[in-house]
Design a protein around this motif. Structure first.
Motif, PDB file in Angstrom:
ATOM      1  N   LEU A 260       0.835  -1.194   0.000  1.00 39.85           N
ATOM      2  CA  LEU A 260       0.000   0.000   0.000  1.00 39.85           C
ATOM      3  C   LEU A 260       0.873   1.249   0.000  1.00 39.85           C
ATOM      4  CD1 LEU A 260      -2.737  -0.994   2.616  1.00 39.85           C
ATOM      5  CD2 LEU A 260      -2.991  -0.871   0.137  1.00 39.85           C
ATOM      6  N   PRO A 261       0.392   2.367  -0.610  1.00 44.78           N
ATOM      7  CA  PRO A 261       1.179   3.606  -0.607  1.00 44.78           C
ATOM      8  C   PRO A 261       1.234   4.219   0.788  1.00 44.78           C
ATOM      9  CG  PRO A 261      -0.985   3.989  -1.568  1.00 44.78           C
ATOM     10  CD  PRO A 261      -0.872   2.508  -1.357  1.00 44.78           C
ATOM     11  N   VAL A 262       2.394   4.695   1.161  1.00 41.14           N
ATOM     12  CA  VAL A 262       2.573   5.341   2.461  1.00 41.14           C
ATOM     13  C   VAL A 262       3.365   6.631   2.263  1.00 41.14           C
ATOM     14  CG1 VAL A 262       2.535   3.182   3.780  1.00 41.14           C
ATOM     15  CG2 VAL A 262       4.713   4.079   2.951  1.00 41.14           C
ATOM     16  N   VAL A 263       3.235   7.523   3.245  1.00 41.10           N
ATOM     17  CA  VAL A 263       4.014   8.759   3.260  1.00 41.10           C
ATOM     18  C   VAL A 263       4.818   8.785   4.546  1.00 41.10           C
ATOM     19  CG1 VAL A 263       3.961  11.275   3.209  1.00 41.10           C
ATOM     20  CG2 VAL A 263       2.234   9.981   1.953  1.00 41.10           C
ATOM     21  N   ASP A 264       6.135   8.855   4.425  1.00 39.45           N
ATOM     22  CA  ASP A 264       7.003   8.943   5.604  1.00 39.45           C
ATOM     23  C   ASP A 264       7.052  10.397   6.064  1.00 39.45           C
ATOM     24  OD1 ASP A 264       7.745   6.234   5.643  1.00 39.45           O
ATOM     25  OD2 ASP A 264       9.208   6.572   4.060  1.00 39.45           O
ATOM     26  N   LEU A 265       6.580  10.649   7.291  1.00 34.28           N
ATOM     27  CA  LEU A 265       6.496  12.016   7.786  1.00 34.28           C
ATOM     28  C   LEU A 265       7.747  12.462   8.530  1.00 34.28           C
ATOM     29  CD1 LEU A 265       2.807  12.117   9.099  1.00 34.28           C
ATOM     30  CD2 LEU A 265       3.689  12.821   6.879  1.00 34.28           C
ATOM     31  N   ASN A 266       8.445  11.540   9.181  1.00 34.25           N
ATOM     32  CA  ASN A 266       9.590  11.967   9.993  1.00 34.25           C
ATOM     33  C   ASN A 266      10.845  11.154   9.697  1.00 34.25           C
ATOM     34  OD1 ASN A 266       8.797   9.595  11.170  1.00 34.25           O
ATOM     35  ND2 ASN A 266       8.927  10.319  13.275  1.00 34.25           N
ATOM     36  N   GLN A 267      10.954  10.626   8.469  1.00 34.49           N
ATOM     37  CA  GLN A 267      12.192   9.980   8.052  1.00 34.49           C
ATOM     38  C   GLN A 267      13.103  11.049   7.459  1.00 34.49           C
ATOM     39  OE1 GLN A 267      13.601   6.935   8.074  1.00 34.49           O
ATOM     40  NE2 GLN A 267      11.970   6.110   9.352  1.00 34.49           N
ATOM     41  N   PRO A 268      14.243  11.328   8.080  1.00 37.19           N
ATOM     42  CA  PRO A 268      15.118  12.393   7.556  1.00 37.19           C
ATOM     43  C   PRO A 268      15.700  12.031   6.207  1.00 37.19           C
ATOM     44  CG  PRO A 268      16.216  11.173   9.303  1.00 37.19           C
ATOM     45  CD  PRO A 268      14.795  10.673   9.276  1.00 37.19           C
ATOM     46  N   VAL A 269      16.165  13.051   5.498  1.00 38.73           N
ATOM     47  CA  VAL A 269      16.760  12.847   4.180  1.00 38.73           C
ATOM     48  C   VAL A 269      17.993  11.952   4.276  1.00 38.73           C
ATOM     49  CG1 VAL A 269      17.758  14.033   2.174  1.00 38.73           C
ATOM     50  CG2 VAL A 269      15.912  15.102   3.466  1.00 38.73           C
ATOM     51  N   THR A 270      18.656  11.970   5.428  1.00 35.98           N
ATOM     52  CA  THR A 270      19.908  11.230   5.585  1.00 35.98           C
ATOM     53  C   THR A 270      19.688   9.757   5.899  1.00 35.98           C
ATOM     54  OG1 THR A 270      19.959  12.020   7.872  1.00 35.98           O
ATOM     55  CG2 THR A 270      21.316  13.186   6.274  1.00 35.98           C
ATOM     56  N   SER A 271      18.487   9.227   5.682  1.00 38.73           N
ATOM     57  CA  SER A 271      18.260   7.798   5.836  1.00 38.73           C
ATOM     58  C   SER A 271      18.549   7.114   4.496  1.00 38.73           C
ATOM     59  CB  SER A 271      16.819   7.529   6.268  1.00 38.73           C
ATOM     60  OG  SER A 271      15.904   8.044   5.319  1.00 38.73           O
ATOM     61  N   GLY A 272      18.692   5.788   4.524  1.00 40.35           N
ATOM     62  CA  GLY A 272      18.932   5.041   3.292  1.00 40.35           C
ATOM     63  C   GLY A 272      20.320   5.276   2.726  1.00 40.35           C
ATOM     64  N   ILE A 273      20.402   5.339   1.405  1.00 35.65           N
ATOM     65  CA  ILE A 273      21.688   5.478   0.726  1.00 35.65           C
ATOM     66  C   ILE A 273      22.358   6.795   1.075  1.00 35.65           C
ATOM     67  CG2 ILE A 273      20.609   6.487  -1.319  1.00 35.65           C
ATOM     68  CD1 ILE A 273      23.695   4.148  -1.219  1.00 35.65           C
ATOM     69  N   HIS A 274      21.550   7.849   1.307  1.00 36.76           N
ATOM     70  CA  HIS A 274      22.133   9.138   1.687  1.00 36.76           C
ATOM     71  C   HIS A 274      22.848   9.033   3.036  1.00 36.76           C
ATOM     72  CE1 HIS A 274      20.134  11.094  -1.634  1.00 36.76           C
ATOM     73  NE2 HIS A 274      18.965  10.625  -1.246  1.00 36.76           N
ATOM     74  N   GLY A 275      22.280   8.226   3.931  1.00 35.92           N
ATOM     75  CA  GLY A 275      22.911   8.029   5.228  1.00 35.92           C
ATOM     76  C   GLY A 275      24.257   7.334   5.109  1.00 35.92           C
ATOM     77  N   ILE A 276      24.359   6.387   4.182  1.00 35.00           N
ATOM     78  CA  ILE A 276      25.622   5.677   3.970  1.00 35.00           C
ATOM     79  C   ILE A 276      26.684   6.642   3.453  1.00 35.00           C
ATOM     80  CG2 ILE A 276      26.748   3.856   2.646  1.00 35.00           C
ATOM     81  CD1 ILE A 276      24.076   2.367   2.642  1.00 35.00           C
ATOM     82  N   VAL A 277      26.292   7.498   2.507  1.00 32.88           N
ATOM     83  CA  VAL A 277      27.224   8.496   1.957  1.00 32.88           C
ATOM     84  C   VAL A 277      27.713   9.428   3.065  1.00 32.88           C
ATOM     85  CG1 VAL A 277      27.417  10.477   0.405  1.00 32.88           C
ATOM     86  CG2 VAL A 277      26.239   8.406  -0.354  1.00 32.88           C
ATOM     87  N   LYS A 278      26.783   9.900   3.886  1.00 31.66           N
ATOM     88  CA  LYS A 278      27.150  10.811   4.975  1.00 31.66           C
ATOM     89  C   LYS A 278      28.047  10.104   5.987  1.00 31.66           C
ATOM     90  CE  LYS A 278      25.076  13.974   8.393  1.00 31.66           C
ATOM     91  NZ  LYS A 278      25.924  15.135   8.063  1.00 31.66           N
ATOM     92  N   GLU A 279      27.766   8.840   6.273  1.00 33.23           N
ATOM     93  CA  GLU A 279      28.557   8.077   7.235  1.00 33.23           C
ATOM     94  C   GLU A 279      29.990   7.916   6.743  1.00 33.23           C
ATOM     95  OE1 GLU A 279      28.777   5.849  10.877  1.00 33.23           O
ATOM     96  OE2 GLU A 279      27.106   6.989  10.045  1.00 33.23           O
ATOM     97  N   ILE A 280      30.166   7.556   5.477  1.00 28.18           N
ATOM     98  CA  ILE A 280      31.514   7.389   4.918  1.00 28.18           C
ATOM     99  C   ILE A 280      32.271   8.714   4.959  1.00 28.18           C
ATOM    100  CG2 ILE A 280      32.792   6.891   2.799  1.00 28.18           C
ATOM    101  CD1 ILE A 280      30.579   4.881   2.088  1.00 28.18           C
ATOM    102  N   PHE A 281      31.585   9.793   4.578  1.00 30.33           N
ATOM    103  CA  PHE A 281      32.224  11.109   4.602  1.00 30.33           C
ATOM    104  C   PHE A 281      32.638  11.473   6.025  1.00 30.33           C
ATOM    105  CE2 PHE A 281      31.729  15.676   5.400  1.00 30.33           C
ATOM    106  CZ  PHE A 281      32.706  16.176   4.556  1.00 30.33           C
ATOM    107  N   ASP A 282      31.745  11.270   7.000  1.00 29.56           N
ATOM    108  CA  ASP A 282      32.034  11.645   8.388  1.00 29.56           C
ATOM    109  C   ASP A 282      33.257  10.908   8.928  1.00 29.56           C
ATOM    110  OD1 ASP A 282      30.018  13.496   8.706  1.00 29.56           O
ATOM    111  OD2 ASP A 282      28.559  12.059   9.446  1.00 29.56           O
ATOM    112  N   ARG A 283      33.267   9.597   8.760  1.00 28.24           N
ATOM    113  CA  ARG A 283      34.380   8.804   9.312  1.00 28.24           C
ATOM    114  C   ARG A 283      35.699   9.181   8.647  1.00 28.24           C
ATOM    115  NH1 ARG A 283      32.488   4.033  12.041  1.00 28.24           N
ATOM    116  NH2 ARG A 283      30.368   4.494  12.736  1.00 28.24           N
ATOM    117  N   SER A 284      35.673   9.362   7.331  1.00 26.80           N
ATOM    118  CA  SER A 284      36.906   9.714   6.610  1.00 26.80           C
ATOM    119  C   SER A 284      37.405  11.090   7.045  1.00 26.80           C
ATOM    120  CB  SER A 284      36.664   9.702   5.099  1.00 26.80           C
ATOM    121  OG  SER A 284      36.186   8.450   4.677  1.00 26.80           O
ATOM    122  N   PHE A 285      36.474  12.047   7.141  1.00 26.68           N
ATOM    123  CA  PHE A 285      36.848  13.408   7.526  1.00 26.68           C
ATOM    124  C   PHE A 285      37.392  13.417   8.953  1.00 26.68           C
ATOM    125  CE2 PHE A 285      36.347  17.740   8.946  1.00 26.68           C
ATOM    126  CZ  PHE A 285      36.573  18.503   7.813  1.00 26.68           C
TER     127      PHE A 285
END
Length: 468
Positions: A260-285
């Motif tokens: 069924l279609p759902v709308v995520d109201l409080n899932q931040p943009v940094t979840s999913g693949i974006h979260g992985i990108v941010k995590e790699i950047f954070d640890r490396s930096f």
């Protein structure tokens, strides 16, 4: 004349599909000249067979990728992603076909690569030309769609504003159905005011309305059902745009859950693949920063030990991602003392500061050990600043959206900090403003935004009048 393209949309779609076939045929022939340096007809016959087979297949399959629906008011990058994917699927099927007829060994892979690249380029150019031609027509009042807006709250007003501002989308708001108080806010005398949903139906039929935008709040579902019933015998598109601008949401992404279609109201943009990108950047930096800052760490540690008794580092519990508790590390800037069930924020000329503590706070050098927290995964380089546990208990009941800031990892620096909202928050308004900046960051996060905040912090954000 105004409805000429709209009334002939099926013919326009057929024309677009045929043009795509011609474009792909030309791209394949051009790829043959680039690779073989001879006409494609003089190469092994499988290439000509694939040329016609894939072009015909594109005519049949491209509509399944919604490449011919109206992109009026929709995202062009999304259309181009679908185009790239659709053409790739067609070529893969063509390659499989050559395998079935036992000629896959005669197919030039480089020719197919050229064909794919040229096909994407020419299809994109063709669509750009069509898109901007239609855009110019709509800006001149041609090919426009007449619209009624039902509901004129925050979302209704915003939809109306965007329709007027983005005239190239070709939406012409003709009438509004809203409560009298909201209708009185409409200043354009040419827009009809409709008092009931029955009037919406009658006006839509009489004025040949193309679309109805329903911008009612979520609690008005009964009115939406009534409108659907009244419009059941008409051929007017009804778009439901829930009035959610008044809600504090971190996202409004559509998804599929249990079919069924759902709308995520409080899932931040940094979840999913974006979260992985941010995590790699954070640890490396963080790893690079700790390596480069090691000499400075040693100097600061020696100065702390020489100017006051006690440990070099100060640690205190904080709330991290989704409310998980962790210990944040800082260089100690105050004399060793004990507070009972309360946390007193540092103030200007605070007597608890050590001789070196004031300097470390003003320059934010006391925050540098938090790169250790980033390396451990407790924090991000950029994010909402973590507050003391007691402050969380106080403000979560005073500010409705306060705890939403814990839907992401806290950061060493943040959007609020580079805009001057740092240091002591002695009033509720100051904390409310900081929270609003934090939520803006969470809702609009991008890696580029993180890089901008880091650069701003490095050059301008280490010191400030509120840092003490």
């Amino acid at each position: 004349m105004r409805d000429l393209i709209i009334t002939n949309s099926s013919r326009l779609e057929l024309s677009m599909r045929l043009m795509d076939v011609i474009v792909l045929e030309c791209a394949g022939a051009l790829a043959g000249l680039l690779h073989f340096h001879i006409p494609l007809s003089e190469t092994p016959p499988i290439h000509t067979v694939l040329l016609h087979f894939c072009s015909a297949l594109a005519f049949l399959l491209f509509p399944q990728f919604q490449l011919y629906v109206s992109w009026r008011g929709r995202s062009l990058p999304d259309m181009f992603v679908r185009l790239v994917g659709a053409w790739g699927v067609v070529l893969l099927i063509g390659l499989f076909f050559s395998f079935l007829v036992h000629h896959v060994g005669n197919v030039s892979r480089l020719w197919m690569f050229y064909w794919y690249a040229l096909g994407v380029a020419l299809l994109v150019v063709f669509r750009f030309a069509v898109y901007y031609a239609l855009r110019m027509l709509r800006a001149k009042g041609l090919n426009s769609k007449r619209v009624i807006i039902v509901g004129y709250g925050s979302t209704g007003k915003e939809m109306h504003r965007r329709a007027m501002q983005q005239d190239w989308t070709g939406y012409d708001v003709k009438a509004v159905c809203a409560d009298p108080l909201d209708s009185d806010k409409i200043v354009d005398p040419s827009i009809a005011r409709l008092a009931s949903l029955k009037e919406v139906h009658d006006y839509a039929v009489a004025q040949h309305i193309h679309e109805i935008w329903v911008t009612l709040p979520l609690t008005a579902s009964s009115r939406l059902q009534e409108l659907q019933y009244l419009m059941r015998n008409t051929f007017v598109d009804i778009r439901w745009v829930p009035d959610v601008l008044g809600l504090q949401m971190l996202s409004n992404r559509m998804g599929n859950f249990l079919g069924l279609p759902v709308v995520d109201l409080n899932q931040p943009v940094t979840s999913g693949i974006h979260g992985i990108v941010k995590e790699i950047f954070d640890r490396s930096f963080a790893l690079l920063a700790l390596f480069l800052l090691l000499p400075l760490f040693i100097v600061i540690a020696i100065m702390i030990k020489r100017t006051s008794p006690g440990p070099v580092f100060f640690k205190q519990p904080r709330l991290g991602l989704n409310g998980r508790q962790f210990n944040v590390y800082k260089f100690r800037t105050m004399k060793v003392h004990q507070e009972q069930n309360t946390v007193t924020q540092a103030t200007k000329n605070d007597p608890r500061l050590t001789p070196i503590g004031g300097f470390l706070r003003r320059t934010s050098l006391d925050e540098l050990p938090q790169f250790i927290n980033v390396l451990l995964g407790d924090m991000s380089v950029v994010g909402p600043r973590p507050h003391a546990m007691q402050h969380n208990e106080i403000y979560k009941d005073l500010l409705e959206t306060y705890m939403l800031r814990h839907r992401v990892k806290p950061g060493i620096t943040g959007w609020a900090q580079i805009h001057g909202h740092r240091g002591e928050t002695e009033t509720l308004d100051k904390m409310a403003t900081r929270v609003q900046f934090d939520l803006h960051y969470i809702q609009h996060w991008s890696l580029w935004m993180d890089l901008r905040i880091i650069a701003w912090t490095a050059f301008k954000g280490w010191t400030g009048k509120n840092a003490y």
